[in-house]
Design an enzyme around this catalytic site. Structure first.
Site, short mmCIF file in Angstrom:
data_model
loop_
_atom_site.label_atom_id
_atom_site.label_comp_id
_atom_site.label_asym_id
_atom_site.label_seq_id
_atom_site.Cartn_x
_atom_site.Cartn_y
_atom_site.Cartn_z
N ARG A 90 -8.73 -7.48 13.78
CA ARG A 90 -7.14 -6.54 14.77
C ARG A 90 -8.31 -5.59 15.19
O ARG A 90 -9.12 -4.78 14.68
CB ARG A 90 -6.23 -5.99 13.80
CG ARG A 90 -5.32 -5.40 14.90
CD ARG A 90 -4.35 -6.54 16.10
NE ARG A 90 -2.97 -5.69 16.77
CZ ARG A 90 -2.78 -5.97 17.81
NH1 ARG A 90 -3.51 -6.61 18.40
NH2 ARG A 90 -2.23 -5.16 18.52
N TYR B 15 -9.63 -6.21 3.34
CA TYR B 15 -8.79 -4.56 3.70
C TYR B 15 -8.59 -4.23 2.45
O TYR B 15 -8.11 -3.76 1.84
CB TYR B 15 -7.36 -5.27 3.56
CG TYR B 15 -6.37 -4.07 4.74
CD1 TYR B 15 -6.85 -2.50 5.29
CD2 TYR B 15 -4.93 -4.16 4.97
CE1 TYR B 15 -5.82 -2.05 5.80
CE2 TYR B 15 -4.62 -2.85 5.75
CZ TYR B 15 -4.78 -2.02 5.92
OH TYR B 15 -4.18 -1.84 6.23
N ARG C 186 0.55 -1.50 -0.33
CA ARG C 186 0.15 -0.18 0.21
C ARG C 186 0.92 1.33 -0.30
O ARG C 186 0.44 2.19 -0.56
CB ARG C 186 -0.39 -0.18 1.34
CG ARG C 186 -1.75 -0.71 1.10
CD ARG C 186 -2.64 -0.67 2.69
NE ARG C 186 -2.96 0.23 3.35
CZ ARG C 186 -4.31 0.77 3.02
NH1 ARG C 186 -5.19 -0.63 2.30
NH2 ARG C 186 -4.49 1.60 3.24
N GLU D 278 -4.52 6.85 19.00
CA GLU D 278 -4.71 5.14 18.27
C GLU D 278 -3.79 4.43 18.25
O GLU D 278 -2.68 4.17 17.90
CB GLU D 278 -5.32 5.33 17.00
CG GLU D 278 -5.16 4.07 15.70
CD GLU D 278 -5.83 4.63 14.60
OE1 GLU D 278 -6.60 5.77 13.97
OE2 GLU D 278 -5.83 3.66 13.53
N ASP E 17 -10.92 -0.01 1.59
CA ASP E 17 -10.67 0.62 1.66
C ASP E 17 -11.75 1.62 0.88
O ASP E 17 -12.56 0.65 -0.24
CB ASP E 17 -9.74 1.79 0.62
CG ASP E 17 -8.04 1.93 1.23
OD1 ASP E 17 -7.83 1.99 2.83
OD2 ASP E 17 -7.39 1.62 0.28
N ARG F 69 -1.24 6.18 16.31
CA ARG F 69 -0.76 7.83 15.43
C ARG F 69 -1.87 8.46 16.25
O ARG F 69 -2.51 8.59 16.97
CB ARG F 69 -1.42 7.50 13.62
CG ARG F 69 -2.18 6.67 13.85
CD ARG F 69 -2.34 7.03 12.13
NE ARG F 69 -3.43 5.55 11.99
CZ ARG F 69 -3.96 4.48 10.23
NH1 ARG F 69 -3.39 5.14 9.89
NH2 ARG F 69 -4.58 4.07 10.75
N ARG G 121 9.01 6.26 -3.00
CA ARG G 121 9.17 7.96 -4.52
C ARG G 121 10.22 8.19 -5.08
O ARG G 121 10.99 8.50 -3.30
CB ARG G 121 7.45 8.99 -4.52
CG ARG G 121 6.95 8.74 -5.13
CD ARG G 121 5.97 9.78 -4.96
NE ARG G 121 4.61 9.17 -4.78
CZ ARG G 121 3.78 9.76 -3.91
NH1 ARG G 121 4.54 10.52 -2.96
NH2 ARG G 121 2.39 9.18 -4.06
N1 UDP Z 1 3.71 0.85 7.66
C1 UDP Z 1 4.48 0.85 8.22
N2 UDP Z 1 5.13 2.82 8.95
C2 UDP Z 1 4.20 3.71 9.18
C3 UDP Z 1 3.12 3.65 8.61
C4 UDP Z 1 2.44 2.44 7.41
O1 UDP Z 1 5.26 0.05 8.12
O2 UDP Z 1 4.62 4.72 9.57
C5 UDP Z 1 2.74 -0.13 7.43
C6 UDP Z 1 1.74 -0.96 8.28
O3 UDP Z 1 2.36 -2.27 8.27
C7 UDP Z 1 0.84 -0.42 7.99
C8 UDP Z 1 0.10 -0.33 6.22
O4 UDP Z 1 1.97 0.38 6.47
O5 UDP Z 1 0.29 -1.67 8.17
C9 UDP Z 1 -0.48 0.41 6.20
O6 UDP Z 1 -0.42 1.84 6.74
P1 UDP Z 1 -1.93 2.49 6.47
O7 UDP Z 1 -1.87 3.81 7.18
O8 UDP Z 1 -1.66 2.42 4.82
O9 UDP Z 1 -2.97 2.03 6.84
P2 UDP Z 1 -4.56 1.67 7.68
O10 UDP Z 1 -3.70 1.66 8.66
O11 UDP Z 1 -4.76 3.13 8.09
O12 UDP Z 1 -5.25 1.05 6.44
#
Ligand code: UDP
Length: 367
Positions: free
Chosen positions: A249, A348, A172, A300, A350, A280, A176
């Site tokens: 989870r 999972y 995901r 969170e 979006d 976060r 870049r």
């Molecule tokens: N991830 C990470 N570090 C970060 C943010 C995300 O390693 O700072 C990884 C982590 O494995 C997470 C996945 O990327 O489960 C997807 O994160 P994202 O925030 O995109 O998904 P959300 O939890 O918002 O669905």
């Protein structure tokens, strides 16, 4: 006693899109939800003028013009671009992994310099066919980024080792070689002006809804009200867990209203370190460029899921996927029930993907 064409269980995005489209086709629907409000996880609570994303940050993004046009029927979108920042061992890093991050990590100023470091680390690691999240990350982006920004965050988010998680989760995140902090690669992005409730209200306009209704407490009576059922809850629960429980989870949100106009300067700050219990902090006003004198922030905390807690993320490992396959097979024998959404499809998803999948189901149903 079949008063309705469809009984829709769950007033989240899937159920609401389905109900809206069914109504357009002249079908009658009853939408029920066990929560005291409509909208599922996109529901926002207005706290003194700030739309608080009650079930976690929701940022709408899609590459699909048809889906973008679809949501824009119900609300105007602002120009919010998600650019989270991550804190790791006291230092700040831009996400997703881009030239700003590489500069912060190594002091490199050009894409060539960054590529050289990353390629060297990938080569040193040497795994060609990654089989789990750890192997995927190390072979995609190298050891420094994995150890600084991924490993601890991921293990606290999922409550298991990165080497025991599926590789697709990390796919995901874009990588870049430009100075571009936009978290998503999609063409369209934003937050609905006035919050997500506006979209749900638009979708469910003119449709009968009932909140605080637990489908499983009164399954037979409720099902007898309609010719067909659209079920958006947990598929294993629908079938009485006969092939075993699927795992999820969960999350816990701690909200705080603060007497400052700007707490952290960004909507999303990630906390990578394992000794910080939350992943976060969300400062909701920044999603809508709020000018209020106060602010609302949410920490969170990832949590072990139990059947009393909200199921947020499916744990898509092999064991759960195998169980899910059995449920899916069984669901095909129920021709009066349509299963859809994140919990019924154990995916999972979006928001844009949920809408896409609901519109697809609608197409099949009304073709
Ligand atoms: N991830 C990470 N570090 C970060 C943010 C995300 O390693 O700072 C990884 C982590 O494995 C997470 C996945 O990327 O489960 C997807 O994160 P994202 O925030 O995109 O998904 P959300 O939890 O918002 O669905």
């Amino acid at each position: 006693m079949q008063k309705y064409d469809y009984l829709i269980v769950g007033a989240g995005l899937f159920g609401s899109v389905f109900a809206h489209e069914a109504k357009k086709k002249g079908r009658s629907c009853l939408v029920i939800d066990k929560r005291p409000h409509l909208g599922g996880n996109v529901y926002c609570e207005n706290v003194d003028g700030i739309n608080v994303h009650k079930y976690g940050a929701h940022i709408f993004h899609t590459n699909d013009k048809a889906i973008w046009d679809y949501v824009n029927q119900f609300a105007e979108f602002n120009n919010y671009i998600n650019s989270p920042v991550s804190i790791s061992k006291g230092k700040l890093y831009n996400l997703p992994f881009n030239m700003n991050t590489f500069y912060q990590l190594w002091g490199v100023k050009t894409p060539a310099e960054a590529r050289e470091i990353i390629s060297k680390q990938i080569e040193e690691y040497g795994v060609k066919n990654p089989k789990n999240l750890e192997e995927q990350a190390l072979s995609l982006i190298g050891r420094d980024i994995y150890e600084t920004l991924i490993k601890e965050y991921t293990e606290k988010q999922w409550g298991r080792k990165a080497s025991e998680l599926p590789a697709f989760i990390i796919k995901r995140l874009p990588v870049r070689y430009t100075f571009d902090n936009n978290y998503f690669n999609d063409k369209y992005q934003g937050i609905p002006v006035g919050g997500y409730n506006k979209i749900i209200d638009g979708l469910l306009n003119g449709i009968e809804t009932r909140t605080n209704v637990d489908f499983f407490k009164d399954k037979q009576t409720l099902e007898s009200l309609a010719k067909k059922v659209v079920f958006t809850g947990k598929i294993d629960e629908y079938f009485n867990y006969e092939f075993g429980k699927l795992e999820y989870r969960s999350l816990r949100f701690e909200n705080e209203q603060l007497n400052t106009d700007n707490f952290q300067g960004n909507a999303v700050i990630n906390y990578n370190d394992s000794d910080v219990p939350y992943t976060r902090i969300i400062e909701h006003k920044h999603f809508e460029f709020g000018k209020q004198k106060h602010t609302v922030v949410t920490k969170e905390y990832p949590e072990q899921w139990t059947s009393k807690k909200e199921a947020y993320y499916p744990i898509n490992n092999e064991e759960n996927q195998n169980k899910f396959k059995q449920y899916k097979e069984k669901s095909k024998t129920r021709n009066k029930v349509i299963f859809g959404g994140r919990l019924a499809e154990y995916k999972y998803y979006d928001m844009h993907q949920i809408i896409g999948s609901a519109l697809q189901k609608v197409k099949t149903e009304f073709s």
